[in-house]
Design a protein around this motif. Structure first.
Motif, PDB file in Angstrom:
ATOM      1  N   THR A  44       0.825  -1.202   0.000  1.00 28.26           N
ATOM      2  CA  THR A  44       0.000   0.000   0.000  1.00 28.26           C
ATOM      3  C   THR A  44       0.858   1.250   0.000  1.00 28.26           C
ATOM      4  O   THR A  44       0.574   2.227  -0.710  1.00 28.26           O
ATOM      5  CB  THR A  44      -0.924   0.005   1.231  1.00 28.26           C
ATOM      6  N   TYR A  45       1.938   1.216   0.792  1.00 33.05           N
ATOM      7  CA  TYR A  45       2.842   2.370   0.857  1.00 33.05           C
ATOM      8  C   TYR A  45       3.476   2.636  -0.506  1.00 33.05           C
ATOM      9  O   TYR A  45       3.498   3.781  -0.968  1.00 33.05           O
ATOM     10  CB  TYR A  45       3.924   2.125   1.914  1.00 33.05           C
ATOM     11  N   ARG A  46       3.979   1.598  -1.156  1.00 35.64           N
ATOM     12  CA  ARG A  46       4.594   1.785  -2.476  1.00 35.64           C
ATOM     13  C   ARG A  46       3.586   2.312  -3.486  1.00 35.64           C
ATOM     14  O   ARG A  46       3.921   3.146  -4.332  1.00 35.64           O
ATOM     15  CB  ARG A  46       5.206   0.468  -2.964  1.00 35.64           C
ATOM     16  N   ALA A  47       2.346   1.811  -3.388  1.00 32.54           N
ATOM     17  CA  ALA A  47       1.310   2.279  -4.311  1.00 32.54           C
ATOM     18  C   ALA A  47       1.007   3.759  -4.090  1.00 32.54           C
ATOM     19  O   ALA A  47       0.771   4.512  -5.050  1.00 32.54           O
ATOM     20  CB  ALA A  47       0.043   1.442  -4.131  1.00 32.54           C
ATOM     21  N   MET A  48       1.034   4.216  -2.839  1.00 32.28           N
ATOM     22  CA  MET A  48       0.786   5.628  -2.538  1.00 32.28           C
ATOM     23  C   MET A  48       1.922   6.500  -3.072  1.00 32.28           C
ATOM     24  O   MET A  48       1.683   7.529  -3.713  1.00 32.28           O
ATOM     25  CB  MET A  48       0.641   5.824  -1.025  1.00 32.28           C
ATOM     26  N   VAL A  49       3.158   6.080  -2.816  1.00 36.15           N
ATOM     27  CA  VAL A  49       4.313   6.884  -3.223  1.00 36.15           C
ATOM     28  C   VAL A  49       4.401   6.993  -4.748  1.00 36.15           C
ATOM     29  O   VAL A  49       4.741   8.049  -5.290  1.00 36.15           O
ATOM     30  CB  VAL A  49       5.609   6.290  -2.644  1.00 36.15           C
ATOM     31  N   THR A  50       4.096   5.919  -5.422  1.00 39.56           N
ATOM     32  CA  THR A  50       4.208   5.888  -6.890  1.00 39.56           C
ATOM     33  C   THR A  50       2.872   6.103  -7.587  1.00 39.56           C
ATOM     34  O   THR A  50       2.737   5.800  -8.766  1.00 39.56           O
ATOM     35  CB  THR A  50       4.808   4.544  -7.345  1.00 39.56           C
ATOM     36  N   LEU A  51       1.880   6.637  -6.876  1.00 42.95           N
ATOM     37  CA  LEU A  51       0.565   6.884  -7.462  1.00 42.95           C
ATOM     38  C   LEU A  51       0.698   7.757  -8.711  1.00 42.95           C
ATOM     39  O   LEU A  51       1.235   8.867  -8.648  1.00 42.95           O
ATOM     40  CB  LEU A  51      -0.333   7.585  -6.437  1.00 42.95           C
ATOM     41  N   PRO A  52       0.250   7.277  -9.882  1.00 47.08           N
ATOM     42  CA  PRO A  52       0.427   8.059 -11.117  1.00 47.08           C
ATOM     43  C   PRO A  52      -0.320   9.390 -11.045  1.00 47.08           C
ATOM     44  O   PRO A  52      -1.498   9.445 -10.700  1.00 47.08           O
ATOM     45  CB  PRO A  52      -0.169   7.150 -12.199  1.00 47.08           C
ATOM     46  N   MET A  53       0.384  10.461 -11.339  1.00 49.76           N
ATOM     47  CA  MET A  53      -0.217  11.797 -11.352  1.00 49.76           C
ATOM     48  C   MET A  53       0.442  12.613 -12.462  1.00 49.76           C
ATOM     49  O   MET A  53       1.174  13.557 -12.203  1.00 49.76           O
ATOM     50  CB  MET A  53      -0.051  12.487  -9.988  1.00 49.76           C
ATOM     51  N   ARG A  54       0.202  12.234 -13.668  1.00 50.51           N
ATOM     52  CA  ARG A  54       0.807  12.907 -14.818  1.00 50.51           C
ATOM     53  C   ARG A  54      -0.128  13.996 -15.328  1.00 50.51           C
ATOM     54  O   ARG A  54      -1.339  13.796 -15.447  1.00 50.51           O
ATOM     55  CB  ARG A  54       1.086  11.902 -15.934  1.00 50.51           C
ATOM     56  N   LEU A  55       0.440  15.164 -15.608  1.00 56.64           N
ATOM     57  CA  LEU A  55      -0.320  16.264 -16.181  1.00 56.64           C
ATOM     58  C   LEU A  55       0.150  16.455 -17.617  1.00 56.64           C
ATOM     59  O   LEU A  55       1.299  16.829 -17.867  1.00 56.64           O
ATOM     60  CB  LEU A  55      -0.102  17.554 -15.367  1.00 56.64           C
ATOM     61  N   ALA A  56      -0.748  16.178 -18.568  1.00 59.39           N
ATOM     62  CA  ALA A  56      -0.365  16.127 -19.972  1.00 59.39           C
ATOM     63  C   ALA A  56       0.250  17.436 -20.457  1.00 59.39           C
ATOM     64  O   ALA A  56       1.189  17.440 -21.257  1.00 59.39           O
ATOM     65  CB  ALA A  56      -1.579  15.769 -20.826  1.00 59.39           C
ATOM     66  N   MET A  57      -0.250  18.575 -19.966  1.00 66.05           N
ATOM     67  CA  MET A  57       0.224  19.862 -20.472  1.00 66.05           C
ATOM     68  C   MET A  57       1.691  20.129 -20.113  1.00 66.05           C
ATOM     69  O   MET A  57       2.337  20.978 -20.732  1.00 66.05           O
ATOM     70  CB  MET A  57      -0.649  20.992 -19.927  1.00 66.05           C
ATOM     71  N   LEU A  58       2.236  19.399 -19.126  1.00 66.57           N
ATOM     72  CA  LEU A  58       3.635  19.574 -18.742  1.00 66.57           C
ATOM     73  C   LEU A  58       4.580  18.722 -19.577  1.00 66.57           C
ATOM     74  O   LEU A  58       5.803  18.870 -19.472  1.00 66.57           O
ATOM     75  CB  LEU A  58       3.829  19.252 -17.254  1.00 66.57           C
ATOM     76  N   GLY A  59       4.035  17.826 -20.372  1.00 67.28           N
ATOM     77  CA  GLY A  59       4.852  17.002 -21.250  1.00 67.28           C
ATOM     78  C   GLY A  59       5.707  15.997 -20.503  1.00 67.28           C
ATOM     79  O   GLY A  59       5.402  15.601 -19.377  1.00 67.28           O
ATOM     80  N   ALA A  60       6.832  15.633 -21.107  1.00 71.51           N
ATOM     81  CA  ALA A  60       7.677  14.582 -20.549  1.00 71.51           C
ATOM     82  C   ALA A  60       8.450  15.030 -19.321  1.00 71.51           C
ATOM     83  O   ALA A  60       8.967  14.200 -18.578  1.00 71.51           O
ATOM     84  CB  ALA A  60       8.659  14.090 -21.623  1.00 71.51           C
ATOM     85  N   HIS A  61       8.560  16.340 -19.115  1.00 75.52           N
ATOM     86  CA  HIS A  61       9.366  16.838 -18.004  1.00 75.52           C
ATOM     87  C   HIS A  61       8.591  16.921 -16.695  1.00 75.52           C
ATOM     88  O   HIS A  61       9.189  17.114 -15.635  1.00 75.52           O
ATOM     89  CB  HIS A  61       9.937  18.220 -18.330  1.00 75.52           C
ATOM     90  N   GLY A  62       7.278  16.822 -16.748  1.00 76.86           N
ATOM     91  CA  GLY A  62       6.464  17.007 -15.549  1.00 76.86           C
ATOM     92  C   GLY A  62       6.540  15.834 -14.594  1.00 76.86           C
ATOM     93  O   GLY A  62       6.884  14.707 -14.987  1.00 76.86           O
ATOM     94  N   PRO A  63       6.241  16.064 -13.304  1.00 80.52           N
ATOM     95  CA  PRO A  63       6.186  14.962 -12.337  1.00 80.52           C
ATOM     96  C   PRO A  63       5.151  13.931 -12.768  1.00 80.52           C
ATOM     97  O   PRO A  63       4.095  14.277 -13.320  1.00 80.52           O
ATOM     98  CB  PRO A  63       5.770  15.658 -11.032  1.00 80.52           C
ATOM     99  N   THR A  64       5.456  12.674 -12.511  1.00 81.57           N
ATOM    100  CA  THR A  64       4.559  11.598 -12.950  1.00 81.57           C
ATOM    101  C   THR A  64       3.951  10.825 -11.792  1.00 81.57           C
ATOM    102  O   THR A  64       3.074  10.007 -12.014  1.00 81.57           O
ATOM    103  CB  THR A  64       5.320  10.605 -13.852  1.00 81.57           C
ATOM    104  N   THR A  65       4.419  11.059 -10.558  1.00 81.39           N
ATOM    105  CA  THR A  65       3.905  10.343  -9.391  1.00 81.39           C
ATOM    106  C   THR A  65       3.598  11.338  -8.277  1.00 81.39           C
ATOM    107  O   THR A  65       4.021  12.506  -8.322  1.00 81.39           O
ATOM    108  CB  THR A  65       4.922   9.312  -8.866  1.00 81.39           C
ATOM    109  N   LEU A  66       2.888  10.865  -7.254  1.00 81.35           N
ATOM    110  CA  LEU A  66       2.596  11.716  -6.106  1.00 81.35           C
ATOM    111  C   LEU A  66       3.886  12.183  -5.442  1.00 81.35           C
ATOM    112  O   LEU A  66       4.018  13.348  -5.074  1.00 81.35           O
ATOM    113  CB  LEU A  66       1.736  10.937  -5.101  1.00 81.35           C
ATOM    114  N   ASN A  67       4.846  11.281  -5.288  1.00 81.14           N
ATOM    115  CA  ASN A  67       6.122  11.660  -4.689  1.00 81.14           C
ATOM    116  C   ASN A  67       6.831  12.712  -5.527  1.00 81.14           C
ATOM    117  O   ASN A  67       7.461  13.643  -4.991  1.00 81.14           O
ATOM    118  CB  ASN A  67       7.013  10.431  -4.532  1.00 81.14           C
ATOM    119  N   GLY A  68       6.744  12.595  -6.843  1.00 82.46           N
ATOM    120  CA  GLY A  68       7.356  13.584  -7.727  1.00 82.46           C
ATOM    121  C   GLY A  68       6.738  14.961  -7.553  1.00 82.46           C
ATOM    122  O   GLY A  68       7.443  15.977  -7.536  1.00 82.46           O
TER     123      GLY A  68
END
Length: 402
Positions: A44-68
């Motif tokens: 559960t902890y790993r799933a929370m830390v790596t929860l996908p949160m990509r914002l398309a308008m930021l492109g490839a440089h944007g944070p992709t996880t909750l931790n990011g």
């Protein structure tokens, strides 16, 4: 019953408003992350830390996880508050004259050079491991302040001021190190955009603009430009804090004071605990005996426990000998030694730098273990020295002097 409830409410209000309360929240959140990462909730902890949160308008440089998002987004607010605090101290506080600045500044520089040299000495020849040289250079004010406040009269007011000022300088120097050494190859069109936005913010500040809705969109655009540039996006918080007007008009708070009052509870009670929760979750599953003797954790521990106090103590004495500044009369050598030990509490900034330095999960895990062990040993060493080794009557007498 009413008296008990009143006393309880009074204690709660004190905890919420005091620095110790924020440090306790950060500590508990960090311990919760560590426990979850090593218990039945590890998945559960790993799933929370790596929860996908990509914002398309930021492109490839944007944070992709909750931790990011926490590390590259919300932590910019923490650095914004650090810069605003420094500007306040430079205006009317402990940094308002060159001689007040010199002693903790020289100590902070020495406290960065020595740990870095020790780390490089331990990891020399280990290729990727050497990239973490900056991990043990920071002092975490969020944890050192509650410790010295709890020590009461054993630490003089002048000594508390010196240590907190040194920790602030450590934060600034750490931010500079992150910006210079832990970004990727710059993408120059985005760098140019960041420069133009910064120039616009500076122009608004020099023109006396005090409307926050003028600055906030610029900060967001600046963060996005830095994100795309390959530079450390949390640098946006530093630039924002430097550009925000700090002078007040009659009957009104300054923009920097309004931002500080609005953001401080959010950063103290959400951003920093969330960062600690996300980054201290070091799983010990499959670790081998002697983990802390590997080059990375050993270099970090020695840098924090040995390099920090030696560097700060030596540089501070050098500044006094060269007459750049004078040691406070109420901070004798014994007290200075204990405070230098507390400077080895790296934690927040050290964890942040470790996340930027190492992409390999195993190396990052060992780095976090070294940070945790080194910070705990430094805290215990400084506490025991100041609490039990120094004569309480002598420390209390000196603390009462100006």
């Amino acid at each position: 019953m009413i008296q008990l409830r009143t006393a309880w409410n009074r204690h709660i209000r004190f905890l919420v408003s005091s620095p110790a309360g924020g440090a306790l929240a950060l500590l508990l959140a960090s311990l919760a992350g560590f426990v979850m990462a090593n218990g039945p909730w590890a998945g559960t902890y790993r799933a929370m830390v790596t929860l996908p949160m990509r914002l398309a308008m930021l492109g490839a440089h944007g944070p992709t996880t909750l931790n990011g998002w926490v590390s590259d987004g919300l932590m910019a607010l923490f650095f914004l508050l650090v810069i605003l605090e420094i500007r306040k101290e430079m205006a009317d506080g402990h940094l308002s004259s060159p001689r007040l600045v010199a002693l903790p500044l020289v100590g902070a520089v020495g406290g960065m050079i020595m740990p870095a040299l020790i780390y490089l000495g331990v990891t020399w020849g280990h290729g990727p491991a050497m990239r973490g040289w900056a991990i043990p250079v920071a002092t975490d004010a969020a944890f050192t302040l509650p410790i010295i406040l709890a020590l009461g009269a054993r630490v003089s007011a002048a000594a508390r001021t010196w240590l907190m000022t040194l920790a602030i300088f450590d934060d600034v120097l750490g931010i500079i190190v992150i910006a210079l050494f832990y970004g990727s190859a710059p993408y120059w069109p985005a760098v140019l955009a960041a420069i133009l936005v910064t120039a616009a913010l500076v122009a608004a500040s020099r023109a006396g603009t005090r409307v926050l809705r003028v600055y906030v969109p610029g900060w967001i655009i600046l963060w996005g430009a830095l994100l795309g540039s390959g530079l450390q996006p949390t640098l946006a918080g530093v630039i924002a804090g430097a550009c925000l007007p700090a002078t007040a008009r009659s009957g009104h708070r300054s923009p920097s004071e309004r931002v500080t009052r609005a953001l401080a509870p959010f950063v103290t009670w959400l951003v920093l605990p969330l960062f600690g929760f996300m980054n201290v979750g070091v799983s010990l599953a499959g670790t081998r005996p002697g983990l802390l003797l590997a080059p990375v954790p050993l270099g970090i521990m020695l840098g924090l426990v040995v390099g920090k106090p030696v560097g700060v103590f030596g540089a501070t004495l050098l500044a006094a000998r060269l007459k750049l500044a004078s040691l406070p009369a109420t901070m004798p050598m014994g007290m200075l030694s204990g405070l230098c030990m507390l400077c080895g509490i790296g934690f927040t900034i050290s964890l942040f730098i470790a996340g930027q330095a190492f992409a390999a999960p195993e190396m990052l895990m060992t780095a976090k273990a070294g940070i945790f062990a080194g910070s705990v040993l430094s805290a215990l060493g400084g506490w025991v020295w100041l609490r039990f080794v120094l004569y309480p009557s002598r420390a209390g007498t000196m603390a009462g002097r100006p």
